[in-house]
Design a protein around this motif. Sequence first.
Motif, PDB file in Angstrom:
ATOM      1  N   PRO A  45     -50.553  -1.374  47.756  1.00  9.28           N
ATOM      2  CA  PRO A  45     -50.268  -2.175  46.564  1.00  9.28           C
ATOM      3  C   PRO A  45     -50.267  -1.295  45.328  1.00  9.28           C
ATOM      4  CG  PRO A  45     -52.531  -2.499  47.289  1.00  9.28           C
ATOM      5  CD  PRO A  45     -51.852  -1.695  48.363  1.00  9.28           C
ATOM      6  N   ILE A  58     -48.438  -6.002  34.433  1.00  7.42           N
ATOM      7  CA  ILE A  58     -48.529  -7.167  35.315  1.00  7.42           C
ATOM      8  C   ILE A  58     -47.351  -8.104  35.087  1.00  7.42           C
ATOM      9  CG2 ILE A  58     -49.831  -9.262  35.810  1.00  7.42           C
ATOM     10  CD1 ILE A  58     -51.337  -7.052  36.968  1.00  7.42           C
ATOM     11  N   PHE A 113     -44.153  -6.737  36.471  1.00 12.07           N
ATOM     12  CA  PHE A 113     -44.200  -6.818  37.930  1.00 12.07           C
ATOM     13  C   PHE A 113     -43.851  -8.232  38.405  1.00 12.07           C
ATOM     14  CE2 PHE A 113     -46.397  -7.336  42.004  1.00 12.07           C
ATOM     15  CZ  PHE A 113     -45.994  -6.202  42.683  1.00 12.07           C
ATOM     16  N   ILE A 114     -44.443  -9.238  37.764  1.00  9.32           N
ATOM     17  CA  ILE A 114     -44.193 -10.633  38.139  1.00  9.32           C
ATOM     18  C   ILE A 114     -42.729 -11.010  37.918  1.00  9.32           C
ATOM     19  CG2 ILE A 114     -44.699 -13.033  37.508  1.00  9.32           C
ATOM     20  CD1 ILE A 114     -47.569 -12.086  36.872  1.00  9.32           C
ATOM     21  N   ILE A 126     -50.531 -10.521  43.768  1.00  8.35           N
ATOM     22  CA  ILE A 126     -51.419  -9.616  43.054  1.00  8.35           C
ATOM     23  C   ILE A 126     -52.864  -9.913  43.432  1.00  8.35           C
ATOM     24  CG2 ILE A 126     -52.201  -8.778  40.803  1.00  8.35           C
ATOM     25  CD1 ILE A 126     -49.533  -9.704  39.639  1.00  8.35           C
ATOM     26  N   PHE A 131     -56.551  -9.634  42.279  1.00  4.45           N
ATOM     27  CA  PHE A 131     -57.395  -9.393  41.117  1.00  4.45           C
ATOM     28  C   PHE A 131     -58.833  -9.211  41.611  1.00  4.45           C
ATOM     29  CE2 PHE A 131     -53.943 -12.156  39.433  1.00  4.45           C
ATOM     30  CZ  PHE A 131     -53.434 -11.311  38.453  1.00  4.45           C
ATOM     31  N   PHE A 174     -46.434  -6.170  46.348  1.00  2.24           N
ATOM     32  CA  PHE A 174     -47.871  -6.372  46.167  1.00  2.24           C
ATOM     33  C   PHE A 174     -48.398  -5.448  45.078  1.00  2.24           C
ATOM     34  CE2 PHE A 174     -47.289  -8.168  50.319  1.00  2.24           C
ATOM     35  CZ  PHE A 174     -48.300  -9.100  50.483  1.00  2.24           C
ATOM     36  N   ALA A 175     -49.369  -5.960  44.330  1.00  2.00           N
ATOM     37  CA  ALA A 175     -50.049  -5.144  43.331  1.00  2.00           C
ATOM     38  C   ALA A 175     -51.534  -5.479  43.355  1.00  2.00           C
ATOM     39  CB  ALA A 175     -49.470  -5.385  41.939  1.00  2.00           C
ATOM     40  N   ILE A 176     -52.303  -4.662  42.671  1.00  2.00           N
ATOM     41  CA  ILE A 176     -53.743  -4.870  42.613  1.00  2.00           C
ATOM     42  C   ILE A 176     -54.228  -4.444  41.239  1.00  2.00           C
ATOM     43  CG2 ILE A 176     -54.374  -2.559  43.448  1.00  2.00           C
ATOM     44  CD1 ILE A 176     -56.498  -3.968  45.215  1.00  2.00           C
ATOM     45  N   SER A 177     -55.265  -5.129  40.744  1.00  2.00           N
ATOM     46  CA  SER A 177     -55.795  -4.775  39.430  1.00  2.00           C
ATOM     47  C   SER A 177     -57.284  -5.096  39.363  1.00  2.00           C
ATOM     48  CB  SER A 177     -55.065  -5.539  38.321  1.00  2.00           C
ATOM     49  OG  SER A 177     -55.562  -5.168  37.039  1.00  2.00           O
TER      50      SER A 177
END
Length: 272
Positions: free
Chosen positions: A39, A48, A51-52, A60, A62, A86-89
């Motif tokens: 991610p 963010i 990305f969305i 995502i 969180f 996919f992303a992560i924060s």
Amino acid sequence: MRSSILWGFAAFLLNFMFFVGYAEEVPTSEGTVKDARKPVLLEDIAAIEAFINAAEVVVIGFFKDLERPEVSEFRIIVQNIPEVPFAISNSSQVLSHYNVTRNTISLFREVDNKRQDVEIEDIKGLDADKLSRFVRANELRWVTEYNPMTAVGLFESVVETHLLLLTNKSSPMHTERMNKYREAAKLFQGKLLFILVDILAKGNDRVMSYFHLKKSQLPALAAYHTPDEEQEVLSLDDISVEIIKEFCDGFLQKLQAKEKLKTEDNVLKEEL
């Protein structure tokens, strides 16, 4: 009453690195694998939001702490669902902006501007399989192909009017039809969910039966309003954006007229 109608029908039917993750060299017993996805780590609100807005569906994670066990499970589903970005924060600013108070996995989708959350503490024994099912059930797109998994997301959407295209995916005309269908879908964002039903898929013959259609009448459009099961069907010789738009506009106007009449009847009863 409404939920029984929805689930009765559901049971019946039962560009680049930033946006999609990146490849990493992963050592294995057989050498190095270069196509493992991770991610994307996003550290500010602007990243963010970009990305969305870059895809129909994104997920995502969180997390307050990237060392939690659930993060490892989250990374696994990135491998299992390659077509979803996919992303992560773990940015405190980002978590506050998105009202995240617990470790949360959020799915954002464009078709109905909806965000679906899974709060990690609320699910016992959370694992990659459960997370994958959550994503698969909720990844609605401009055109969502019907299957028992996507039926869950379709009937949980705030958009209560659905348009089904019943067609044969193996037809040489399929790609052209889908291009036009997808183009039309964007004209009705927030008003209708556009659904593809492949008549050759196992069990989908029951969808034809529900709308009283025969294979000789396909391809066809079927509009369906979930609260009252109002429906309308149109067999097609050809598919165009104009034909789809006219059919949808007519069905929505029919619903509006029905709702207006219902409201007037209620006012009349109150006056009496």
